[in-house]
Motif scaffolding. Structure first.
Motif, PDB file in Angstrom:
ATOM      1  N   ASP A 115      49.841  47.582  31.102  1.00  0.00           N
ATOM      2  CA  ASP A 115      48.885  46.625  30.881  1.00  0.00           C
ATOM      3  C   ASP A 115      49.135  45.814  32.011  1.00  0.00           C
ATOM      4  O   ASP A 115      50.088  45.500  32.518  1.00  0.00           O
ATOM      5  N   ILE A 116      47.817  45.566  32.582  1.00  0.00           N
ATOM      6  CA  ILE A 116      47.944  44.957  33.827  1.00  0.00           C
ATOM      7  C   ILE A 116      48.378  43.377  33.932  1.00  0.00           C
ATOM      8  O   ILE A 116      48.874  42.969  34.898  1.00  0.00           O
ATOM      9  N   THR A 117      48.632  42.801  32.766  1.00  0.00           N
ATOM     10  CA  THR A 117      49.281  41.477  32.720  1.00  0.00           C
ATOM     11  C   THR A 117      50.590  41.522  33.106  1.00  0.00           C
ATOM     12  O   THR A 117      51.038  40.491  33.852  1.00  0.00           O
ATOM     13  N   LEU A 136      34.921  41.762  42.685  1.00  0.00           N
ATOM     14  CA  LEU A 136      34.265  40.453  42.098  1.00  0.00           C
ATOM     15  C   LEU A 136      34.789  40.354  40.697  1.00  0.00           C
ATOM     16  O   LEU A 136      35.235  39.187  40.126  1.00  0.00           O
ATOM     17  N   ALA A 137      34.711  41.391  39.894  1.00  0.00           N
ATOM     18  CA  ALA A 137      35.136  41.390  38.561  1.00  0.00           C
ATOM     19  C   ALA A 137      36.441  41.272  38.278  1.00  0.00           C
ATOM     20  O   ALA A 137      36.931  40.435  37.343  1.00  0.00           O
ATOM     21  N   SER A 138      37.176  41.595  39.077  1.00  0.00           N
ATOM     22  CA  SER A 138      38.548  41.466  39.079  1.00  0.00           C
ATOM     23  C   SER A 138      39.410  40.093  39.499  1.00  0.00           C
ATOM     24  O   SER A 138      39.926  39.427  38.461  1.00  0.00           O
ATOM     25  N   TRP A 139      38.509  39.618  40.337  1.00  0.00           N
ATOM     26  CA  TRP A 139      38.963  37.991  40.734  1.00  0.00           C
ATOM     27  C   TRP A 139      38.269  37.049  39.451  1.00  0.00           C
ATOM     28  O   TRP A 139      38.997  36.518  39.042  1.00  0.00           O
ATOM     29  N   LEU A 140      37.027  37.312  39.402  1.00  0.00           N
ATOM     30  CA  LEU A 140      36.442  36.444  38.107  1.00  0.00           C
ATOM     31  C   LEU A 140      37.159  36.495  36.770  1.00  0.00           C
ATOM     32  O   LEU A 140      37.540  35.720  35.948  1.00  0.00           O
ATOM     33  N   GLY A 141      37.358  38.002  36.488  1.00  0.00           N
ATOM     34  CA  GLY A 141      37.918  38.280  35.290  1.00  0.00           C
ATOM     35  C   GLY A 141      39.388  37.530  35.113  1.00  0.00           C
ATOM     36  O   GLY A 141      39.647  37.129  34.237  1.00  0.00           O
ATOM     37  N   GLN A 142      40.021  37.758  36.212  1.00  0.00           N
ATOM     38  CA  GLN A 142      41.607  37.035  36.165  1.00  0.00           C
ATOM     39  C   GLN A 142      41.338  35.630  36.241  1.00  0.00           C
ATOM     40  O   GLN A 142      42.186  35.102  35.380  1.00  0.00           O
ATOM     41  N   ARG A 143      40.640  35.228  36.907  1.00  0.00           N
ATOM     42  CA  ARG A 143      40.417  33.578  36.573  1.00  0.00           C
ATOM     43  C   ARG A 143      40.036  33.049  35.293  1.00  0.00           C
ATOM     44  O   ARG A 143      40.597  32.033  35.071  1.00  0.00           O
ATOM     45  N   LEU A 144      38.899  33.594  34.667  1.00  0.00           N
ATOM     46  CA  LEU A 144      38.437  33.271  33.658  1.00  0.00           C
ATOM     47  C   LEU A 144      39.579  33.473  32.405  1.00  0.00           C
ATOM     48  O   LEU A 144      39.765  32.688  31.438  1.00  0.00           O
ATOM     49  N   VAL A 188      42.603  33.464  32.530  1.00  0.00           N
ATOM     50  CA  VAL A 188      43.724  32.328  32.951  1.00  0.00           C
ATOM     51  C   VAL A 188      43.163  31.148  32.298  1.00  0.00           C
ATOM     52  O   VAL A 188      43.757  30.068  31.331  1.00  0.00           O
ATOM     53  N   GLY A 189      41.920  30.713  32.539  1.00  0.00           N
ATOM     54  CA  GLY A 189      41.264  29.731  32.131  1.00  0.00           C
ATOM     55  C   GLY A 189      41.104  29.336  30.616  1.00  0.00           C
ATOM     56  O   GLY A 189      41.393  28.448  30.116  1.00  0.00           O
ATOM     57  N   PHE A 190      40.642  30.685  30.155  1.00  0.00           N
ATOM     58  CA  PHE A 190      40.501  30.488  28.796  1.00  0.00           C
ATOM     59  C   PHE A 190      41.819  31.080  27.848  1.00  0.00           C
ATOM     60  O   PHE A 190      41.421  31.162  26.749  1.00  0.00           O
ATOM     61  N   ASP A 191      42.759  31.381  28.514  1.00  0.00           N
ATOM     62  CA  ASP A 191      43.965  31.884  27.774  1.00  0.00           C
ATOM     63  C   ASP A 191      43.352  33.464  26.999  1.00  0.00           C
ATOM     64  O   ASP A 191      44.017  33.369  25.979  1.00  0.00           O
ATOM     65  N   GLY A 194      40.666  42.744  29.124  1.00  0.00           N
ATOM     66  CA  GLY A 194      39.543  42.224  28.202  1.00  0.00           C
ATOM     67  C   GLY A 194      38.548  41.656  29.050  1.00  0.00           C
ATOM     68  O   GLY A 194      37.255  42.028  28.932  1.00  0.00           O
ATOM     69  N   THR A 195      39.026  40.482  29.712  1.00  0.00           N
ATOM     70  CA  THR A 195      38.133  39.602  30.271  1.00  0.00           C
ATOM     71  C   THR A 195      37.526  40.474  31.457  1.00  0.00           C
ATOM     72  O   THR A 195      36.149  40.063  31.821  1.00  0.00           O
ATOM     73  N   ILE A 196      38.396  40.987  32.394  1.00  0.00           N
ATOM     74  CA  ILE A 196      37.825  41.757  33.373  1.00  0.00           C
ATOM     75  C   ILE A 196      36.531  42.725  32.828  1.00  0.00           C
ATOM     76  O   ILE A 196      35.720  42.894  33.518  1.00  0.00           O
TER      77      ILE A 196
END
Lengths: 248, 289
Positions: free
Chosen positions: B124-126, B240-248, B250-253, B258-260
């Motif tokens: 799991d990338i987390t 782009l998806a990696s960066w945005l996905g990781q940020r979102l 974290v933002g939405f916990d 899944g988010t990426i």
């Protein structure tokens, strides 16, 4: 076409099957060099299989194949092939000029860069096929006729001595068909050999020099007018369909 | 942004680089489901290694999984070439057969042990920044080495085999008759896909791998007209998806993979809209008389 020059394509004892079912049996035939030749026959007669087997594209095929008297491996760069449109990835991102550049790959292999002479061959081929103004166009935005011209340009850029075309006139209008035939005729006049799988019997005897009539095996082969007789076509297509198709 | 967050973005970006490049070829060859098939086909390899060594999450496990991943793609290729079944059916025959073999192996020989794909090779990338190895005395995340190495190998692979890969994807019969040995390049591509899929599963988990193989490539296809441009855009979309996905995430916990994945699909949706607008604004092809 002289008696001394080796046949453009010579097949001896060639058989081929797909998924265990025999499509071609014991093909023995010669297609002359310097001529515009048609391979004709009903659906399922093995027309495309014949040229694919000759080009080594049918793993199950057996027999002896010679291009210009030599095995294909020795004269690969002298043989150009234009596949059926269905065999090409339709939505591939590529421009017309990139397709034509592929015609130089047989001369340059995996690694060698294309040189100025290659660029010239590509530009000339596109001009001869009438597609110079489409060079930067994406292939998937071209009409069927334009696409076929681009693929013919790729074969021209190869500077081959034998051109093999699988159903080159499907999805093109009659005007484009006439134009393409004109280009092919010009090649033959220049000493090249052209072999085309063709399904329109009406145009064969008037446009082609030589014909090979197939129905699993070679039913007749020779000058187009002598091959496309009612008797031969009846044998190939069966009755009563044969009579009506042959005379239309 | 924390160092771990940055590390997750870099690992995901590197993974998406290899996947987007190979995935572009798979998409154009209509073999998009191949990585998903590999994800199932590896099970008998994991079981076999467990039976032989008693280990179920080791380096040897990865080798067993890779062996069956290769068996899956090469078996698929062989079946397809025989002409007995169509390409998609060949894939649908191969991986359920291998997966079933793995299930049978577990129920017959290892029913007492807890073995499934998730526990054996799916990471799991987390948690990727936490699994480290010592490299010259420095603790480096294992996944960073794996995805970085994989990205480098894939880029070299495609640069070196560009001509046969490009030509055989576009026009396989021409690639063969012109002496480019397209079949050799095609098989090499399948082997690269199986290898990358298995090491990537181990690093970041299956969903993200399958997403990265296909969604950035599909997005890029909508926006480009040459294969070179498609590859560059696909890799950019992956990062782009990696960066945005990781940020979102974290933002939405929420779940990072899944988010990426969702962001990737959202980018595909945007590209679809953009391509519609682009097509409408362009003039139709000039007919040739």
């Amino acid at each position: 076409m002289t008696a001394l020059s080796p046949a453009a394509l010579s097949l001896r004892g060639v058989s081929a099957s797909y998924g265990g079912a025999a499509v071609l049996r014991d093909i023995d035939t010669d297609i002359p060099s310097g001529a515009l030749s048609a391979v004709v026959g009903p659906n399922g007669a093995g027309k495309s299989t014949l040229i694919k087997a000759a080009l080594g594209l049918v793993p199950s095929s057996r027999g002896t194949v010679r291009f210009l008297g030599q095995p294909l491996a020795r004269v690969r760069h002298r043989v150009a092939y234009v596949p059926q449109q269905d065999a090409v990835a339709k939505d591939f991102p590529i421009t017309a000029v990139q397709v034509v550049e592929m015609g130089r790959y047989p001369h340059r292999g995996w690694f060698r860069r294309l040189r100025a002479a290659d660029d010239e061959a590509v530009a000339d081929a596109m001009a001869d096929a009438g597609v110079s103004d489409l060079a930067r166009m994406p292939l998937d935005e071209l009409s069927g006729g334009q696409r076929q011209r681009v693929f013919l340009a790729r074969a021209l850029a190869q500077h081959a001595d034998v051109l093999i075309l699988d159903e080159p006139f499907t999805a093109v209008d009659t005007r484009t068909e006439a134009a393409l035939l004109g280009i092919l005729r010009g090649l033959c006049d220049g000493g090249k050999s052209v072999i085309a799988v063709h399904h329109d019997l009406r145009t064969v005897s008037e446009r082609f020099d030589h014909a090979t009539l197939l129905a699993g095996t070679v039913l007749a082969s020779g000058p187009a007018r002598e091959v496309l007789t009612s008797a031969h076509l009846e044998r190939a297509y069966g009755i009563p369909l044969a009579a009506s198709r042959a005379e239309t | 942004m924390s160092a771990d967050a940055m590390m997750i973005i870099v690992i995901a970006g590197l993974l998406s680089t290899g996947c987007a490049i190979l995935g572009s070829f798979l998409l154009l060859r209509r073999q998009a489901l191949l990585p998903d098939a590999v994800s199932h086909a590896v099970l008998p390899g994991i079981v076999l290694i467990f039976l032989l060594t008693g280990q179920r999450a080791s380096l040897v496990t990865l080798l067993g999984a890779t062996a069956f991943g290769l068996l899956c793609v090469l078996g698929f290729d062989w079946l397809r070439r025989t002409g007995i079944v169509a390409s998609d059916a060949a894939l649908a025959l191969m991986f359920p057969a291998l997966f079933s073999l793995g299930v049978l192996g577990i129920s017959r020989f290892a029913s007492g042990a807890h073995i499934d794909i998730d526990s054996a090779i799916y990471g799991d990338i987390t948690f990727a920044p936490l699994r480290t190895v010592a490299l010259a005395g420095v603790a480096v995340p294992r996944s960073l080495l794996i995805t970085g190495g994989a990205a480098l190998v894939i880029v070299l692979f495609v640069v070196l085999l560009w001509r046969p890969l490009h030509t055989s994807t576009f026009d396989p019969e021409f690639a063969e008759t012109s002496g480019l040995r397209g079949q050799v390049a095609s098989r090499a591509l399948l082997v690269a896909v199986a290898g990358l899929a298995v090491v990537a599963f181990d690093s970041v988990g299956a969903i993200l791998v399958v997403t990265f193989f296909i969604v950035p490539a599909a997005t890029a296809r909508l926006l480009t007209h040459t294969l070179g441009a498609m590859l560059v855009v696909a890799v950019t979309v992956g990062w782009l998806a990696s960066w945005l996905g990781q940020r979102l995430a974290v933002g939405f916990d929420s779940s990072i993979p899944g988010t990426i994945g969702l962001v990737s699909v959202a980018l595909l949706g945007l590209a679809l809209l953009a391509s519609r607008v682009m097509r409408r604004s362009r003039k139709p092809a000039t007919p040739v008389s």
